[in-house]
Write an enzyme that holds these catalytic residues in place. Structure first.
Site, PDB file in Angstrom:
ATOM      1  N   HIS A  34       0.829  -1.209   0.000  1.00 49.49           N
ATOM      2  CA  HIS A  34       0.000   0.000   0.000  1.00 49.49           C
ATOM      3  C   HIS A  34       0.860   1.253   0.000  1.00 49.49           C
ATOM      4  O   HIS A  34       2.039   1.214   0.374  1.00 49.49           O
ATOM      5  CB  HIS A  34      -0.862   0.062   1.266  1.00 49.49           C
ATOM      6  CG  HIS A  34      -1.655  -1.172   1.550  1.00 49.49           C
ATOM      7  ND1 HIS A  34      -2.778  -1.528   0.835  1.00 49.49           N
ATOM      8  CD2 HIS A  34      -1.489  -2.147   2.493  1.00 49.49           C
ATOM      9  CE1 HIS A  34      -3.278  -2.666   1.324  1.00 49.49           C
ATOM     10  NE2 HIS A  34      -2.506  -3.066   2.326  1.00 49.49           N
ATOM     11  N   TYR A  72      -9.653   3.562  10.554  1.00 45.66           N
ATOM     12  CA  TYR A  72      -8.361   3.721  11.227  1.00 45.66           C
ATOM     13  C   TYR A  72      -7.559   4.780  10.484  1.00 45.66           C
ATOM     14  O   TYR A  72      -7.830   5.068   9.305  1.00 45.66           O
ATOM     15  CB  TYR A  72      -7.582   2.393  11.277  1.00 45.66           C
ATOM     16  CG  TYR A  72      -7.134   1.882   9.917  1.00 45.66           C
ATOM     17  CD1 TYR A  72      -5.868   2.184   9.398  1.00 45.66           C
ATOM     18  CD2 TYR A  72      -7.984   1.101   9.133  1.00 45.66           C
ATOM     19  CE1 TYR A  72      -5.466   1.724   8.152  1.00 45.66           C
ATOM     20  CE2 TYR A  72      -7.585   0.639   7.879  1.00 45.66           C
ATOM     21  CZ  TYR A  72      -6.329   0.961   7.398  1.00 45.66           C
ATOM     22  OH  TYR A  72      -5.928   0.517   6.155  1.00 45.66           O
ATOM     23  N   THR A 107      -8.607   0.746   2.766  1.00 48.23           N
ATOM     24  CA  THR A 107      -9.882   1.370   3.151  1.00 48.23           C
ATOM     25  C   THR A 107      -9.713   2.764   3.747  1.00 48.23           C
ATOM     26  O   THR A 107     -10.638   3.560   3.687  1.00 48.23           O
ATOM     27  CB  THR A 107     -10.613   0.481   4.172  1.00 48.23           C
ATOM     28  OG1 THR A 107      -9.723   0.242   5.281  1.00 48.23           O
ATOM     29  CG2 THR A 107     -11.016  -0.842   3.566  1.00 48.23           C
ATOM     30  N   ARG A 111     -11.051  -3.639  -5.653  1.00 53.61           N
ATOM     31  CA  ARG A 111     -11.071  -4.446  -4.432  1.00 53.61           C
ATOM     32  C   ARG A 111     -12.418  -4.282  -3.732  1.00 53.61           C
ATOM     33  O   ARG A 111     -12.888  -3.149  -3.538  1.00 53.61           O
ATOM     34  CB  ARG A 111      -9.964  -3.969  -3.503  1.00 53.61           C
ATOM     35  CG  ARG A 111      -9.716  -4.888  -2.316  1.00 53.61           C
ATOM     36  CD  ARG A 111      -8.586  -4.316  -1.484  1.00 53.61           C
ATOM     37  NE  ARG A 111      -8.066  -5.258  -0.522  1.00 53.61           N
ATOM     38  CZ  ARG A 111      -7.527  -4.901   0.637  1.00 53.61           C
ATOM     39  NH1 ARG A 111      -7.436  -3.617   0.962  1.00 53.61           N
ATOM     40  NH2 ARG A 111      -7.056  -5.807   1.464  1.00 53.61           N
ATOM     41  N   TYR A 145     -11.560  -9.309  -0.057  1.00 50.84           N
ATOM     42  CA  TYR A 145     -10.956  -9.470   1.280  1.00 50.84           C
ATOM     43  C   TYR A 145     -12.078  -9.783   2.257  1.00 50.84           C
ATOM     44  O   TYR A 145     -13.020  -9.003   2.395  1.00 50.84           O
ATOM     45  CB  TYR A 145     -10.230  -8.180   1.677  1.00 50.84           C
ATOM     46  CG  TYR A 145      -9.366  -8.302   2.928  1.00 50.84           C
ATOM     47  CD1 TYR A 145      -8.862  -9.524   3.348  1.00 50.84           C
ATOM     48  CD2 TYR A 145      -9.046  -7.180   3.681  1.00 50.84           C
ATOM     49  CE1 TYR A 145      -8.065  -9.631   4.475  1.00 50.84           C
ATOM     50  CE2 TYR A 145      -8.239  -7.274   4.819  1.00 50.84           C
ATOM     51  CZ  TYR A 145      -7.754  -8.500   5.207  1.00 50.84           C
ATOM     52  OH  TYR A 145      -6.959  -8.604   6.333  1.00 50.84           O
ATOM     53  N   HIS A 157      -4.999 -12.919   1.244  1.00 42.77           N
ATOM     54  CA  HIS A 157      -4.516 -13.602   2.445  1.00 42.77           C
ATOM     55  C   HIS A 157      -5.276 -14.911   2.739  1.00 42.77           C
ATOM     56  O   HIS A 157      -5.658 -15.179   3.879  1.00 42.77           O
ATOM     57  CB  HIS A 157      -4.586 -12.671   3.664  1.00 42.77           C
ATOM     58  CG  HIS A 157      -4.215 -11.239   3.342  1.00 42.77           C
ATOM     59  ND1 HIS A 157      -3.281 -10.897   2.387  1.00 42.77           N
ATOM     60  CD2 HIS A 157      -4.669 -10.058   3.852  1.00 42.77           C
ATOM     61  CE1 HIS A 157      -3.177  -9.568   2.324  1.00 42.77           C
ATOM     62  NE2 HIS A 157      -4.003  -9.042   3.191  1.00 42.77           N
ATOM     63  N   ASP A 214       2.487  -6.759   2.073  1.00 42.46           N
ATOM     64  CA  ASP A 214       1.463  -5.999   2.819  1.00 42.46           C
ATOM     65  C   ASP A 214       2.051  -4.773   3.520  1.00 42.46           C
ATOM     66  O   ASP A 214       1.446  -4.222   4.428  1.00 42.46           O
ATOM     67  CB  ASP A 214       0.708  -6.872   3.820  1.00 42.46           C
ATOM     68  CG  ASP A 214      -0.547  -6.181   4.336  1.00 42.46           C
ATOM     69  OD1 ASP A 214      -1.157  -5.407   3.586  1.00 42.46           O
ATOM     70  OD2 ASP A 214      -0.898  -6.390   5.519  1.00 42.46           O
TER      71      ASP A 214
HETATM   72  C1  0GY Z   1      -4.342  -5.420   4.360  1.00 36.02           C
HETATM   73  C2  0GY Z   1      -5.058  -5.683   5.586  1.00 36.02           C
HETATM   74  C3  0GY Z   1      -5.774  -4.815   6.342  1.00 36.02           C
HETATM   75  C4  0GY Z   1      -6.238  -3.528   5.936  1.00 36.02           C
HETATM   76  C5  0GY Z   1      -6.762  -3.247   4.722  1.00 36.02           C
HETATM   77  O1  0GY Z   1      -7.824  -1.913   3.178  1.00 36.02           O
HETATM   78  C6  0GY Z   1      -7.421  -1.993   4.331  1.00 36.02           C
HETATM   79  O2  0GY Z   1      -7.553  -1.086   5.153  1.00 36.02           O
HETATM   80  O3  0GY Z   1      -6.735  -4.148   3.771  1.00 36.02           O
HETATM   81  C7  0GY Z   1      -6.177  -5.289   7.675  1.00 36.02           C
HETATM   82  O4  0GY Z   1      -6.366  -4.457   8.583  1.00 36.02           O
HETATM   83  O5  0GY Z   1      -6.307  -6.520   7.850  1.00 36.02           O
HETATM   84  O6  0GY Z   1      -4.305  -6.279   3.487  1.00 36.02           O
HETATM   85  O7  0GY Z   1      -3.792  -4.334   4.225  1.00 36.02           O
END
Ligand code: 0GY
Length: 308
Positions: free
Chosen positions: A38, A54, A82, A129, A162, A186, A262
């Protein structure tokens, strides 16, 4: 001013909470792709979404590209997280500055215009996604997601999903109706305290067996492991409780697996993973050079750089 940790050059603000990833002992094959990472902000330039659950640390494109070079990867797939909602500007900006070495996965809403899709495609976006992890997102109606999936199919994009293992039965019909290649993040987040041949993970394996358009990232041992980076018995094998799960996916579906760091590991509070150690995990789940080449080079290239 730059500082140095071991062989790793740090710029100010470089993961202040972590003393630099180790240089991996495992030599990645030439052309390896980190297919799940990311960029976050920087918030002053690319503000986080008001609806986020978050607020991450800033993690810039320059830091990501430095990490790529440090670990020995050739390319990145940058996945919209997100905390940036459906504003893909930070991710797209990183793609545009990657000199063709990054492709992206976006988050879009039903009202996305064709022009916006075209601009994202030109920047290097190749997927969207859909996130079903309840602590990360509010619910989006499935008919909206299905409509998006049909639109992005026209661009040759795929859908990344996800979700957590307990939710697979409820989401099964939706997932299996998706009209594109579907990439699971994952391994669908199995509970690794359950047996690898128990009902929960068997359902995931059945999902992949029955649907040849389904791929899986065998990433994030650091999220799935209960034992953590060091095994309790003192062995140095990191995240060893995840090995049977990831290894069985790699060996059963060698042409439909991807791997990613990740980085920068959002929402991990108990320990901050060492990306060098994560790379050293790879030969434990892809145990031959051929499996490693498929996982790290052939498969991500086929999905994200099919023209090469
Ligand atoms: C990841 C896992 C997480 C977060 C997100 O999009 C996101 O905020 O995917 C998580 O908190 O498990 O793959 O980055």
């Amino acid at each position: 001013m730059k500082t140095t940790t071991g062989s790793f050059e740090k710029t100010p603000g470089w993961l202040d909470w972590f003393d630099g990833p180790a240089k991996p002992r495992f030599a990645l094959p030439a052309g390896a792709v980190d297919a799940h990472c990311h960029v976050f902000g920087p918030g002053a330039e690319f503000p986080y979404a008001p609806e986020r659950k978050y607020t991450p640390c800033d993690a810039s494109k320059a830091q990501l590209f430095a990490l790529r070079d440090h670990l020995g990867f050739d390319r990145n797939v940058i996945v919209q997280a997100t905390c940036h909602g459906a504003d893909n500007s930070a991710m797209v900006d990183a793609l545009r500055h990657s000199q063709g070495k990054a492709r992206g996965v976006a988050t879009v809403k039903r009202d996305v215009t064709d022009q916006a899709l075209q601009e994202m495609h030109e920047a290097g976006v190749r997927g969207v996604r859909f996130n079903f992890v309840k602590r990360l997102v509010d619910f989006t109606p499935k008919d909206e997601l299905m409509e998006i999936a049909h639109r992005i199919k026209a661009w040759g994009w795929h859908v990344v999903i996800y979700f957590e293992a307990v939710d697979l039965p409820e989401l099964w019909d939706f997932f299996t109706a998706l009209p594109t290649t579907v990439v699971v993040d994952h391994m669908g987040r199995p509970n690794v305290q359950h047996p690898v041949d128990g009902p929960e993970f068997s359902l995931f394996m059945k999902f992949m067996h029955q649907h040849e358009n389904v791929w899986s990232k065998v990433s994030c041992p650091e999220r799935l492991s209960v034992k953590g980076p060091k095994a309790l018995n003192g062995e140095q094998q990191a995240y060893q409780d995840v090995v049977p799960f990831a290894r069985s996916v790699v060996e059963t579906f060698p042409d439909r697996v991807l791997w990613g760091t990740d980085w920068p590991h959002p929402n991990l509070k108990d320990h901050m993973p060492d990306d060098g150690l994560l790379v050293d995990f790879i030969p434990h789940i892809a145990v031959t050079p051929e499996l490693q080449r498929k996982l790290l080079v052939d498969n991500p290239m086929r999905l994200y750089w099919p023209e090469e």
